[in-house]
Structures are given as structure tokens and as C-alpha cells.
Design an enzyme around this catalytic site. Structure first.
Site, mmCIF file in Angstrom:
data_model
loop_
_atom_site.group_PDB
_atom_site.id
_atom_site.type_symbol
_atom_site.label_atom_id
_atom_site.label_comp_id
_atom_site.label_asym_id
_atom_site.label_seq_id
_atom_site.Cartn_x
_atom_site.Cartn_y
_atom_site.Cartn_z
ATOM 1 N N GLY A 141 0.701 -1.238 -0.060
ATOM 2 C CA GLY A 141 0.134 0.010 0.083
ATOM 3 C C GLY A 141 0.932 1.316 0.062
ATOM 4 N N GLY A 159 -0.589 4.486 -1.388
ATOM 5 C CA GLY A 159 -1.734 5.324 -0.877
ATOM 6 C C GLY A 159 -1.200 6.529 0.063
ATOM 7 N N PHE A 160 -2.015 7.013 0.848
ATOM 8 C CA PHE A 160 -1.763 8.065 1.723
ATOM 9 C C PHE A 160 -0.726 8.016 2.696
ATOM 10 C CE2 PHE A 160 -3.494 10.509 5.819
ATOM 11 C CZ PHE A 160 -2.663 11.489 5.605
ATOM 12 N N ILE A 161 -0.723 7.298 3.372
ATOM 13 C CA ILE A 161 0.211 6.975 4.544
ATOM 14 C C ILE A 161 1.545 6.172 4.149
ATOM 15 C CG2 ILE A 161 0.696 6.232 6.888
ATOM 16 C CD1 ILE A 161 -2.367 6.313 7.428
ATOM 17 N N GLY A 162 1.182 5.348 3.404
ATOM 18 C CA GLY A 162 2.320 4.223 2.634
ATOM 19 C C GLY A 162 3.398 5.257 2.013
ATOM 20 N N THR A 195 -5.770 0.506 13.315
ATOM 21 C CA THR A 195 -6.623 1.792 13.206
ATOM 22 C C THR A 195 -7.138 1.822 14.876
ATOM 23 O OG1 THR A 195 -8.485 2.987 12.883
ATOM 24 C CG2 THR A 195 -8.478 0.692 12.105
ATOM 25 N N ASP A 196 -7.214 2.914 15.467
ATOM 26 C CA ASP A 196 -7.937 2.833 16.679
ATOM 27 C C ASP A 196 -9.525 2.591 16.562
ATOM 28 O OD1 ASP A 196 -9.076 5.122 15.257
ATOM 29 O OD2 ASP A 196 -8.246 6.606 16.957
ATOM 30 N N GLU A 197 -10.162 2.514 15.308
ATOM 31 C CA GLU A 197 -11.355 2.273 15.117
ATOM 32 C C GLU A 197 -11.876 0.757 15.616
ATOM 33 O OE1 GLU A 197 -13.240 3.911 11.632
ATOM 34 O OE2 GLU A 197 -11.563 5.397 11.539
ATOM 35 N N TYR A 239 -15.435 -1.663 7.621
ATOM 36 C CA TYR A 239 -14.252 -1.195 7.769
ATOM 37 C C TYR A 239 -13.318 -1.539 8.981
ATOM 38 C CZ TYR A 239 -10.006 1.444 8.524
ATOM 39 O OH TYR A 239 -8.641 1.972 8.736
ATOM 40 N N LYS A 279 -10.615 -4.576 9.907
ATOM 41 C CA LYS A 279 -9.373 -4.161 10.332
ATOM 42 C C LYS A 279 -8.891 -4.993 11.677
ATOM 43 C CE LYS A 279 -6.609 -1.781 9.218
ATOM 44 N NZ LYS A 279 -5.210 -1.921 8.152
HETATM 45 P P1 NAD Z 1 -5.143 4.616 1.443
HETATM 46 O O1 NAD Z 1 -6.791 4.246 1.161
HETATM 47 O O2 NAD Z 1 -4.820 6.152 1.091
HETATM 48 O O3 NAD Z 1 -4.101 3.649 0.757
HETATM 49 C C1 NAD Z 1 -4.341 2.234 0.500
HETATM 50 C C2 NAD Z 1 -3.200 1.962 -0.375
HETATM 51 O O4 NAD Z 1 -3.532 0.383 -0.480
HETATM 52 C C3 NAD Z 1 -3.692 2.271 -1.845
HETATM 53 O O5 NAD Z 1 -2.430 2.759 -2.520
HETATM 54 C C4 NAD Z 1 -4.198 0.926 -2.663
HETATM 55 O O6 NAD Z 1 -3.767 0.970 -3.992
HETATM 56 C C5 NAD Z 1 -3.560 -0.140 -1.763
HETATM 57 N N1 NAD Z 1 -4.264 -1.386 -1.994
HETATM 58 C C6 NAD Z 1 -5.655 -1.457 -1.681
HETATM 59 N N2 NAD Z 1 -5.907 -2.716 -1.790
HETATM 60 C C7 NAD Z 1 -5.012 -3.370 -1.948
HETATM 61 C C8 NAD Z 1 -4.639 -4.882 -2.555
HETATM 62 N N3 NAD Z 1 -5.520 -5.543 -2.563
HETATM 63 N N4 NAD Z 1 -3.144 -5.010 -2.715
HETATM 64 C C9 NAD Z 1 -2.328 -4.008 -2.561
HETATM 65 N N5 NAD Z 1 -2.642 -2.787 -2.456
HETATM 66 C C10 NAD Z 1 -3.923 -2.498 -2.312
HETATM 67 O O7 NAD Z 1 -5.048 4.297 2.714
HETATM 68 P P2 NAD Z 1 -4.095 5.194 4.186
HETATM 69 O O8 NAD Z 1 -5.042 6.119 4.421
HETATM 70 O O9 NAD Z 1 -2.887 5.475 3.667
HETATM 71 O O10 NAD Z 1 -4.057 3.874 5.234
HETATM 72 C C11 NAD Z 1 -2.859 3.097 5.427
HETATM 73 C C12 NAD Z 1 -3.134 1.889 6.513
HETATM 74 O O11 NAD Z 1 -3.399 2.750 7.572
HETATM 75 C C13 NAD Z 1 -4.540 1.084 6.370
HETATM 76 O O12 NAD Z 1 -4.167 -0.225 6.906
HETATM 77 C C14 NAD Z 1 -5.424 1.718 7.206
HETATM 78 O O13 NAD Z 1 -6.217 0.805 7.970
HETATM 79 C C15 NAD Z 1 -4.550 2.403 8.659
HETATM 80 N N6 NAD Z 1 -4.921 3.526 9.085
HETATM 81 C C16 NAD Z 1 -5.663 4.455 8.469
HETATM 82 C C17 NAD Z 1 -5.670 5.678 9.285
HETATM 83 C C18 NAD Z 1 -5.941 6.960 8.342
HETATM 84 O O14 NAD Z 1 -6.367 8.061 9.009
HETATM 85 N N7 NAD Z 1 -5.942 7.274 7.163
HETATM 86 C C19 NAD Z 1 -5.508 5.782 10.584
HETATM 87 C C20 NAD Z 1 -5.208 4.450 11.150
HETATM 88 C C21 NAD Z 1 -5.013 3.528 10.271
HETATM 89 P P1 TYD Z 2 -13.290 10.314 7.977
HETATM 90 O O1 TYD Z 2 -12.142 11.444 7.255
HETATM 91 O O2 TYD Z 2 -14.082 9.520 6.802
HETATM 92 O O3 TYD Z 2 -12.513 9.455 8.843
HETATM 93 P P2 TYD Z 2 -13.011 8.084 9.917
HETATM 94 O O4 TYD Z 2 -14.527 7.901 9.611
HETATM 95 O O5 TYD Z 2 -12.070 7.041 9.483
HETATM 96 O O6 TYD Z 2 -12.827 8.688 11.113
HETATM 97 O O7 TYD Z 2 -14.300 11.148 8.744
HETATM 98 C C1 TYD Z 2 -13.795 11.831 10.041
HETATM 99 C C2 TYD Z 2 -14.847 12.379 10.540
HETATM 100 O O8 TYD Z 2 -15.493 13.479 9.890
HETATM 101 C C3 TYD Z 2 -15.928 11.360 10.886
HETATM 102 O O9 TYD Z 2 -16.583 11.602 12.281
HETATM 103 C C4 TYD Z 2 -16.911 11.408 9.715
HETATM 104 C C5 TYD Z 2 -16.863 12.985 9.410
HETATM 105 N N1 TYD Z 2 -16.957 13.457 7.980
HETATM 106 C C6 TYD Z 2 -18.091 14.568 8.020
HETATM 107 O O10 TYD Z 2 -18.619 15.023 8.883
HETATM 108 N N2 TYD Z 2 -18.124 15.013 6.681
HETATM 109 C C7 TYD Z 2 -17.602 14.005 5.618
HETATM 110 O O11 TYD Z 2 -17.802 14.546 4.345
HETATM 111 C C8 TYD Z 2 -16.790 13.140 5.724
HETATM 112 C C9 TYD Z 2 -15.935 12.635 4.643
HETATM 113 C C10 TYD Z 2 -16.492 12.640 7.125
#
Ligand code: NAD
Ligand code: TYD
Length: 366
Positions: free
Chosen positions: A14, A17-20, A140-142, A165, A169
């Protein structure tokens, strides 16, 4: 035993993606990693190789390789581990958006549950009993469910996931830990709060609202806007993961949080306030005389919307000396500036037009 990172290969799932992508940039630019990173990514709608164009150009093929692959594809994952003699896996790949999981949970079960299982199996087969390796699973904390007005999640809080979701996880976390206990695979897990920062796909709250505001579109706030999230700047998360990889103990879980609880409505107001200072609405023709805050629109709540998340990150602070380096105000300002300065990245991402789909199919005005 510690993982041997000096000169070894790290496979990041991944990584497009965003964090990766932020993590790969962090490893080379901030942590000074001298080995090779293999970015193993399927390139779903959320994956964008453009997020690492600078890294690919600067470090070249000897240090950075991209492999288009699915984490559910056990054979390809195993071939890739063998080919690059991987000694650490950082498993970010996942379907990551709660709203999407409500509209269609199948991909979440496939990628997050089956995909994690396949990667663990490939690692177990390839490493076959080695201890100087590491499988770090990102979660995730979720998974801990929803808090009331007080309290916070620690590493021992019982799991209580409520969305497809978070349930997927939670399942993957259990499987990862089972591989440590049953097979002795050196697995670590981190559970992190909401991240924000550059390269964030604009379906999540912060990037979606920055872009909507700049375009004079509604800023949808679910329910009454009083749900609370604990925000962490993405680079701080990357630093935490790097520390866990270097110094964290196999079999352990580390909670990572920003110590920055905010109601959604306050986050939205902060975005509007900062936008007024860097790109005033009066000078933005898309606003047609309105202020950014005039665009705030309360919409129907997300089904099963968790009220509040808050992380207690005292374990990683105490054991690994990690703490967040960015406060919310500075992190949000940098994020807004990043979106203003990167129209080319946005043009690619916008093609997916997912937010438009979501508006039509899921969000409904009150
Ligand atoms: P993202 O959706 O931005 O990126 C996900 C990446 O995974 C993408 O590049 C996508 O192409 C790749 N991917 C999806 N399915 C795949 C598959 N089957 N095989 C290979 N690659 C695949 O996600 P993110 O926000 O960067 O989150 C990364 C990780 O961090 C996830 O595991 C998420 O659960 C965890 N996380 C995210 C947050 C957050 O706030 N974004 C917080 C806590 C934990
Ligand atoms: P999100 O960024 O989707 O992250 P997560 O659901 O994983 O916490 O949402 C963050 C918070 O914002 C969540 O409480 C849902 C809310 N939210 C809105 O109010 N409007 C929006 O358009 C989105 C995408 C999220």
C-alpha cells in the site's frame, strides 16, 4: 531479536496510498534509510504512483522499486519477497474508507482480511523461522469501537468494531497476532488515530473539505458535527512506525495518537479560518461573494457513526521515546498549503471523481 534494517530490503504494502507513500518518503528523507524499499501496491482508486515520483527520481531503481501486486495474491507476494530478499514488511495496504465500507463491504473483507492473511502466509513461508525479520501490521483505533464523552483507548482496551471497515481491520489484527503466538512470526501491530497531511485522498474529511471549499462547494458535516476524532499529522505517524520497526518488540502492540481531540465541526471551522488567511474567499471567484464558512452544510449522519475516538499513546512514548512533533494548527496549515501547491497531483486524483459519486449515492441533505 531486532530486525536487521541496515542495507536490507523493506517491502511496504500500500505504498502508493496516503500513509504508505509518506512512510516511504520518510524512510529515505528523514530516517536516512540506505537499503531498498519495494512498494507492493495493487493501485486501486486510492493508489497513485505520482505520490512517489520525486522519491523514484531521486533514489533510483537500486533503492526504490514499485511492484504492482495484490496482497491477496499469495504467489506474487512470495515471489516478490524472494526476489528482493525482504527482511521487513510494513503492511499498510487496505481498503480504508468507512463510508465506502458501508456502501460495499466486500472489498474490505477481501483486502483487509484475506489480504493480510496471504501476506502473513507468504512471510511465514519465506522467512521460515527466522527471528531477525519483522512483519509490522498497521491498524486503526477504530477497532476499539466508540468512546463516550470521557476515557481513551489503550493497548488492552477490548475490541468492539462497529463498521465493516473497523471489523475487517479488527479481524486482520487478530490474525496478525495469532501468527506471532502460533508460529513465532515476529509480528508487531500499531493502532493509530486519524491521520491528515499531504497526499491524502480527498474522500476523507480534511482533504475533501479543503478542496470543496476552494471550489465553492458545500462542506458536508455529518449529523450535528459533534463527533470527535484524535488527529495526527501523517509524518508523526511515519516516525512512530519507523521507531517500532527499529526498536519495537515482536508480539507487542503500540497505540499511536496525536493527543489532539477535536469535534468535526471545529475541524471544519479551522479549515475555513485558515483558508481565509491563505486564499481569502473575497478573492476566490468560486465563492461568489460568500465566505468559506457559509458553505458548511449539515447532512444526514453516517449509519453507526462512532461518537468519539481518543488514543492513550503512553506506551510508545515511554518505551520508544516517540511523541508527535506537529501541532494541529501548523499541520493543518501545511496541509492546506500542500493542496494549493500540488494541482498536478490533484488532477490525477480527481479523475476518480469519487466524492461526486458519494454525494449522489450516500450523503443526503437534512
Ligand atoms: P489509502 O486508502 O490512502 O491507501 C491504501 C493503499 O493500499 C492504496 O495505495 C491502494 O492502492 C492499496 N491497496 C488497496 N487494496 C490493495 C490490495 N488488495 N493489494 C495491494 N494494495 C492495495 O489508505 P491510508 O489512509 O494510507 O491507510 C493505510 C493504512 O493505515 C490502512 O491499513 C489503514 O487501515 C491504516 N490507518 C489509516 C488511518 C488514516 O487516518 N488514514 C488511521 C489509522 C490507520
Ligand atoms: P473520515 O475522514 O471519513 O475518517 P473516519 O471515518 O475514519 O474517522 O471522517 C472523519 C470524521 O468526519 C468522521 O466523524 C465522519 C466525519 N465526516 C463528515 O462529517 N463529513 C464528511 O464529508 C466526511 C468524509 C467525514
Amino acid at each position: 531479536m531486532k530486525v536487521n534494517l541496515s542495507g536490507g530490503s523493506i517491502l511496504v504494502t500500500g505504498g502508493a496510498g496516503f500513509i504508505g507513500s509518506n512512510f516511504i518518503r520518510y524512510a529515505f528523507e528523514r530516517a536516512g534509510f540506505k537499503g531498498r524499499i519495494i512498494n507492493y501496491d495493487k493501485l486501486t482508486y486510492a493508489g497513485n504512483p505520482a505520490s512517489l515520483k520525486d522519491v523514484a527520481a531521486k533514489y533510483g531503481k537500486r533503492a526504490y522499486s514499485f511492484v504492482k501486486g495484490d496482497v491477496c495474491d499469495y504467489s506474487k507476494a512470495l515471489r516478490t519477497l524472494k526476489k528482493y530478499r525482504v527482511s521487513a514488511i510494513v503492511h499498510f495496504a487496505a481498503e480504508s474508507h468507512v463510508d465506502r465500507s458501508i456502501c460495499g463491504p466486500k472489498d474490505f473483507i477481501e483486502t483487509n482480511v484475506h489480504g493480510t492473511f496471504s501476506m502473513l502466509e507468504a512471510a511465514r513461508n519465506f522467512w521460515s523461522g527466522r527471528k531477525d525479520v519483522r512483519f509490522h501490521h498497521i491498524s486503526t483505533d477504530e477497532v476499539y469501537g466508540s468512546l463516550g464523552r470521557t476515557g481513551s483507548f489503550s493497548e488492552t482496551t477490548p475490541y468492539d468494531p462497529r463498521s465493516p471497515y473497523s471489523a475487517s481491520k479488527a479481524s486482520s489484527d487478530h490474525i496478525a497476532r495469532a501468527y506471532f503466538h502460533t508460529y513465532g512470526l515476529p509480528v508487531s501491530v500499531s493502532n493509530c488515530s486519524n491521520n491528515y497531511g499531504p497526499y491524502h485522498y480527498p474522500e476523507k474529511l480534511i482533504p475533501l473539505l479543503i478542496l470543496n471549499a476552494l471550489e465553492g462547494k458545500d462542506l458536508p458535516v455529518y449529523g450535528d458535527g459533534k463527533n470527535v476524532r484524535d488527529w495526527l499529522y501523517v509524518e508523526d505517524h511515519c516516525a512512530a512506525v519507523w521507531e517500532i520497526l527499529r526498536e519495537g518488540r515482536p508480539g507487542e502492540t503500540y497505540n499511536v495518537g496525536g493527543n489532539c481531540e477535536k469535534k468535526n465541526i471545529d475541524v471544519v471551522k479551522d479549515i475555513c479560518r485558515l483558508l481565509e488567511s491563505v486564499r481569502p474567499s473575497a478573492a476566490n471567484p468560486a465563492l461568489k461573494g460568500r465566505k468559506y464558512s457559509d458553505l458548511i452544510t449539515f447532512v444526514k449522519d453516517r449509519p453507526g457513526h462512532d461518537l468519539r475516538y481518543a488514543i492513550n499513546s503512553s506506551k510508545i512514548r515511554r518505551e520508544l521515546g516517540w511523541k508527535p512533533a506537529h501541532n494541529f494548527e501548523d499541520g493543518l496549515r501545511s496541509t492546506i498549503n500542500w493542496y494549493l501547491r500540488n494541482p498536478a497531483w490533484l488532477a490525477v486524483v480527481r479523475k476518480a471523481a469519487y466524492a461526486v459519486w458519494l454525494d449522489k449515492n450516500y450523503r443526503r441533505r437534512k
